[in-house]
Every structure is written in structure tokens, then in C-alpha cells.
Design a protein around this motif. Structure first.
Motif, PDB file in Angstrom:
ATOM      1  N   MET A   1       0.820  -1.219   0.000  1.00 11.65           N
ATOM      2  CA  MET A   1       0.000   0.000   0.000  1.00 11.65           C
ATOM      3  C   MET A   1       0.852   1.266   0.000  1.00 11.65           C
ATOM      4  SD  MET A   1      -3.202  -0.972   2.490  1.00 11.65           S
ATOM      5  CE  MET A   1      -2.169  -1.480   3.851  1.00 11.65           C
ATOM      6  N   GLY A   2       2.140   1.113  -0.260  1.00 11.76           N
ATOM      7  CA  GLY A   2       3.031   2.255  -0.267  1.00 11.76           C
ATOM      8  C   GLY A   2       3.651   2.552   1.084  1.00 11.76           C
ATOM      9  N   ARG A   3       3.105   1.951   2.147  1.00 15.34           N
ATOM     10  CA  ARG A   3       3.623   2.261   3.486  1.00 15.34           C
ATOM     11  C   ARG A   3       5.037   1.715   3.707  1.00 15.34           C
ATOM     12  NH1 ARG A   3       0.372   4.280   7.683  1.00 15.34           N
ATOM     13  NH2 ARG A   3      -1.754   4.734   7.033  1.00 15.34           N
ATOM     14  N   GLU A   4       5.484   0.808   2.852  1.00 16.80           N
ATOM     15  CA  GLU A   4       6.849   0.304   2.991  1.00 16.80           C
ATOM     16  C   GLU A   4       7.887   1.396   2.728  1.00 16.80           C
ATOM     17  OE1 GLU A   4       5.482  -1.117  -1.178  1.00 16.80           O
ATOM     18  OE2 GLU A   4       4.611  -0.562   0.748  1.00 16.80           O
ATOM     19  N   PHE A   5       7.438   2.520   2.156  1.00 19.24           N
ATOM     20  CA  PHE A   5       8.362   3.616   1.855  1.00 19.24           C
ATOM     21  C   PHE A   5       8.287   4.752   2.888  1.00 19.24           C
ATOM     22  CE2 PHE A   5       7.192   1.767  -2.346  1.00 19.24           C
ATOM     23  CZ  PHE A   5       8.434   1.250  -2.678  1.00 19.24           C
ATOM     24  N   ILE A   6       7.514   4.571   3.954  1.00 20.61           N
ATOM     25  CA  ILE A   6       7.323   5.664   4.916  1.00 20.61           C
ATOM     26  C   ILE A   6       8.641   6.126   5.529  1.00 20.61           C
ATOM     27  CG2 ILE A   6       6.401   6.227   7.204  1.00 20.61           C
ATOM     28  CD1 ILE A   6       3.855   4.854   6.486  1.00 20.61           C
TER      29      ILE A   6
ATOM     30  N   VAL B   1     -12.316  18.446  -2.550  1.00 20.60           N
ATOM     31  CA  VAL B   1     -11.142  17.680  -2.958  1.00 20.60           C
ATOM     32  C   VAL B   1     -10.606  16.813  -1.825  1.00 20.60           C
ATOM     33  CG1 VAL B   1      -8.829  17.855  -3.919  1.00 20.60           C
ATOM     34  CG2 VAL B   1     -10.552  19.571  -4.530  1.00 20.60           C
ATOM     35  N   VAL B   2     -10.338  15.543  -2.136  1.00 17.80           N
ATOM     36  CA  VAL B   2      -9.591  14.661  -1.250  1.00 17.80           C
ATOM     37  C   VAL B   2      -8.193  14.525  -1.832  1.00 17.80           C
ATOM     38  CG1 VAL B   2      -9.339  12.320  -0.357  1.00 17.80           C
ATOM     39  CG2 VAL B   2     -11.597  13.382  -0.418  1.00 17.80           C
ATOM     40  N   GLU B   3      -7.183  14.806  -1.013  1.00 18.09           N
ATOM     41  CA  GLU B   3      -5.796  14.725  -1.467  1.00 18.09           C
ATOM     42  C   GLU B   3      -5.071  13.597  -0.761  1.00 18.09           C
ATOM     43  OE1 GLU B   3      -1.549  17.143  -1.541  1.00 18.09           O
ATOM     44  OE2 GLU B   3      -3.301  18.083  -0.603  1.00 18.09           O
ATOM     45  N   PHE B   4      -4.506  12.689  -1.538  1.00 19.05           N
ATOM     46  CA  PHE B   4      -3.679  11.609  -1.000  1.00 19.05           C
ATOM     47  C   PHE B   4      -2.203  11.975  -1.105  1.00 19.05           C
ATOM     48  CE2 PHE B   4      -7.598   9.332  -1.912  1.00 19.05           C
ATOM     49  CZ  PHE B   4      -7.714   8.506  -0.803  1.00 19.05           C
TER      50      PHE B   4
ATOM     51  N   VAL C   1      -5.940  16.976   8.040  1.00 20.33           N
ATOM     52  CA  VAL C   1      -4.936  16.090   7.452  1.00 20.33           C
ATOM     53  C   VAL C   1      -4.864  14.851   8.328  1.00 20.33           C
ATOM     54  CG1 VAL C   1      -2.559  15.780   6.706  1.00 20.33           C
ATOM     55  CG2 VAL C   1      -3.620  18.047   6.551  1.00 20.33           C
ATOM     56  N   SER C   2      -5.339  13.723   7.809  1.00 24.01           N
ATOM     57  CA  SER C   2      -5.439  12.496   8.599  1.00 24.01           C
ATOM     58  C   SER C   2      -4.356  11.490   8.229  1.00 24.01           C
ATOM     59  CB  SER C   2      -6.813  11.842   8.373  1.00 24.01           C
ATOM     60  OG  SER C   2      -7.844  12.675   8.843  1.00 24.01           O
ATOM     61  N   ASP C   3      -4.081  10.598   9.170  1.00 26.31           N
ATOM     62  CA  ASP C   3      -3.180   9.469   8.926  1.00 26.31           C
ATOM     63  C   ASP C   3      -3.901   8.475   8.022  1.00 26.31           C
ATOM     64  OD1 ASP C   3      -1.312   7.459   8.988  1.00 26.31           O
ATOM     65  OD2 ASP C   3      -1.655   6.925  11.087  1.00 26.31           O
ATOM     66  N   GLY C   4      -3.251   8.107   6.916  1.00 24.88           N
ATOM     67  CA  GLY C   4      -3.842   7.147   5.997  1.00 24.88           C
ATOM     68  C   GLY C   4      -3.003   7.054   4.745  1.00 24.88           C
ATOM     69  N   ASP C   5      -3.361   6.118   3.874  1.00 22.26           N
ATOM     70  CA  ASP C   5      -2.663   5.982   2.613  1.00 22.26           C
ATOM     71  C   ASP C   5      -3.678   5.800   1.489  1.00 22.26           C
ATOM     72  OD1 ASP C   5      -3.269   3.103   2.348  1.00 22.26           O
ATOM     73  OD2 ASP C   5      -1.828   2.830   3.985  1.00 22.26           O
ATOM     74  N   PHE C   6      -3.210   5.485   0.297  1.00 29.16           N
ATOM     75  CA  PHE C   6      -4.085   5.398  -0.867  1.00 29.16           C
ATOM     76  C   PHE C   6      -5.190   4.350  -0.724  1.00 29.16           C
ATOM     77  CE2 PHE C   6      -0.452   7.438  -3.055  1.00 29.16           C
ATOM     78  CZ  PHE C   6      -1.120   8.388  -3.811  1.00 29.16           C
ATOM     79  N   LEU C   7      -4.937   3.329   0.084  1.00 32.32           N
ATOM     80  CA  LEU C   7      -5.900   2.232   0.197  1.00 32.32           C
ATOM     81  C   LEU C   7      -6.517   2.086   1.584  1.00 32.32           C
ATOM     82  CD1 LEU C   7      -4.049  -0.512  -1.880  1.00 32.32           C
ATOM     83  CD2 LEU C   7      -6.133   0.694  -2.521  1.00 32.32           C
ATOM     84  N   ASP C   8      -5.914   2.677   2.570  1.00 33.97           N
ATOM     85  CA  ASP C   8      -6.403   2.552   3.950  1.00 33.97           C
ATOM     86  C   ASP C   8      -6.482   3.951   4.542  1.00 33.97           C
ATOM     87  OD1 ASP C   8      -7.099   1.777   6.479  1.00 33.97           O
ATOM     88  OD2 ASP C   8      -5.138   0.907   6.986  1.00 33.97           O
ATOM     89  N   PHE C   9      -7.691   4.498   4.605  1.00 35.69           N
ATOM     90  CA  PHE C   9      -7.849   5.900   4.996  1.00 35.69           C
ATOM     91  C   PHE C   9      -9.212   6.133   5.629  1.00 35.69           C
ATOM     92  CE2 PHE C   9      -9.026   5.214   0.582  1.00 35.69           C
ATOM     93  CZ  PHE C   9     -10.275   5.816   0.467  1.00 35.69           C
ATOM     94  N   PRO C  10      -9.302   7.118   6.521  1.00 41.12           N
ATOM     95  CA  PRO C  10     -10.597   7.449   7.112  1.00 41.12           C
ATOM     96  C   PRO C  10     -11.530   8.033   6.045  1.00 41.12           C
ATOM     97  CG  PRO C  10      -8.780   8.429   8.347  1.00 41.12           C
ATOM     98  CD  PRO C  10      -8.216   7.948   7.060  1.00 41.12           C
TER      99      PRO C  10
END
Length: 213
Positions: free
Chosen positions: A1-6, A49-52, A93-102
Motif C-alpha cells: 500500500m506504499g507504506r513500505e516507503f514511509i 477535494v480529497v488529497e492523497f 490532514v489524517s493518517d492514511g494511505d491510498f488504500l487505507d484511509f478514514p
């Protein structure tokens, strides 16, 4: 989910804004016309607008300045903290990623991102687009600015060029993350019932505007 690059962004947060203005020679071309790229995303966006991948909040700030209602999502705490410190009080601005988000606090008409979608594999990209399609009404849009290559030969050439210039960090980045081709992005979006158009801004970055059919 991209979090491996955090971890990369946790370490990059404090110097990211210096990078985007060209202080890092390896990434100078990647970020050439950075403000113009972000302005193009803003111009193509609607009012809700939702911004990831908010990062340090540069695109977010431009969206807000243009009078848009913005809900931001960013997985890196260090990036999030910098963004919140720069943005108007009360910006979400919430904690989340492209696939796991509030869930956003409103129904968006546009989903945007800059310099981030390549963190996902192509299968994850398609899953993300599928989910966004469910969030958007007909004619709702996805507007992403990201590194995309004309074809696989162009991708391989970019890696070799980076190595030839001694830009080994850039070469490793290109080899490690999930940079797509134009045709791959076309397939991902059209298979999920979006039309898609591309605007090239520099040797790496294109703005992709996809409209829900």
C-alpha cells in the motif's frame, strides 16, 4: 500500500521543500516546474477535494488558496506535522494511505495527488482507482501528477542515464518503486470506467486527468 516507503519520507521531511525547489541536483529535473505542475492539478480540480499523499502540504496550500474544500491524507507523521504547521488552522490532514484511509467528511468531486501514486504496485493502483470510482459521482475526477514513462524502453533509459550521470540515488529510486508507463495507466483507469488524458510537464512528470464515465 506504499507504506513500505514511509521511512524514506520520515527522513526526507525536513529537507523535502529544499528538494522541490532544485537544491538536490539528482532530483532537479524530476521537480522542474514544480509550482506549475501543482497549479495544473489545482486548475483541473473541483471544489470538494480529497488529497492523497499531502507530504509537506504544498499542493494542499494551493488548493485552499484557490477556495477549495480539502481533506488531506498522509501516512508519514513527520510530513503530516510539517504540513499542519504550514496550513491554515483547522485544515484536516489524517493518517492514511491510498488504500487505507478514514472516510472523508464530505462527498468529493475530485481526488488528487502529487508525486506519490508510484508508491503502489500496478495491482494496488487499480484497486485504489476502483475505490475512488465508488466515492465519485459521474463526471467526478481523479487528477494525479506523478512520474510516468512513455514506455518500458524510456523507463530503462532513464535508469541508465541516471547511472551515467552519477545519480545513483535517483537510479535506485527508479529501480525500487513502481513507476508505470502511459499504457499501463491507461489500462488501469479505462478498466475502471474512467476516461484519461495526459499532460507532460518535464522529463519525468505528467499530470493525469481521469473523468468517471
Amino acid at each position: 500500500m506504499g507504506r513500505e516507503f514511509i521511512s524514506i519520507f520520515e527522513n526526507w521531511a525536513n529537507s523535502y521543500d529544499d528538494t522541490v525547489v532544485g537544491h538536490d541536483l539528482q532530483y532537479k529535473e524530476v521537480f522542474r516546474n514544480y509550482d506549475g505542475i501543482l497549479d495544473d492539478v489545482v486548475k483541473r480540480s473541483g471544489s470538494k477535494v480529497v488529497e492523497f499523499g499531502v507530504g509537506t502540504g504544498n499542493l494542499t496550500a494551493k488548493l485552499i488558496a484557490a477556495g477549495k474544500n480539502v481533506y488531506g491524507i498522509e501516512p508519514s507523521k513527520s510530513m503530516r506535522d510539517i504540513a499542519v504547521s504550514k496550513l491554515p488552522k483547522g485544515t484536516l490532514v489524517s493518517d492514511g494511505d491510498f488504500l487505507d484511509f478514514p472516510a472523508p467528511p464530505f462527498s468529493p468531486d475530485t481526488i488528487v495527488s502529487s508525486y506519490a501514486f508510484h508508491h503502489l504496485t500496478n495491482d494496488e493502483k487499480r484497486e485504489a482507482v476502483r475505490r475512488y470510482g465508488k466515492m465519485l459521482a459521474k463526471h467526478g475526477k481523479i487528477v494525479f501528477a506523478d512520474t510516468v514513462f512513455k514506455d518500458r524502453d524510456s523507463y530503462i533509459s532513464a535508469i541508465q542515464d541516471a547511472k551515467n550521470r552519477g545519480y545513483y540515488q535517483l537510479a535506485e529510486d527508479l529501480e525500487t518503486e513502481h513507476y508505470p508507463t502511459i499504457s499501463e495507466m491507461e489500462t488501469i483507469f479505462t478498466s475502471e470506467q474512467f476516461s484519461i488524458a495526459f499532460q507532460k510537464h518535464n522529463d519525468f512528470v505528467w499530470v493525469m486527468e481521469a473523468a468517471k464515465l
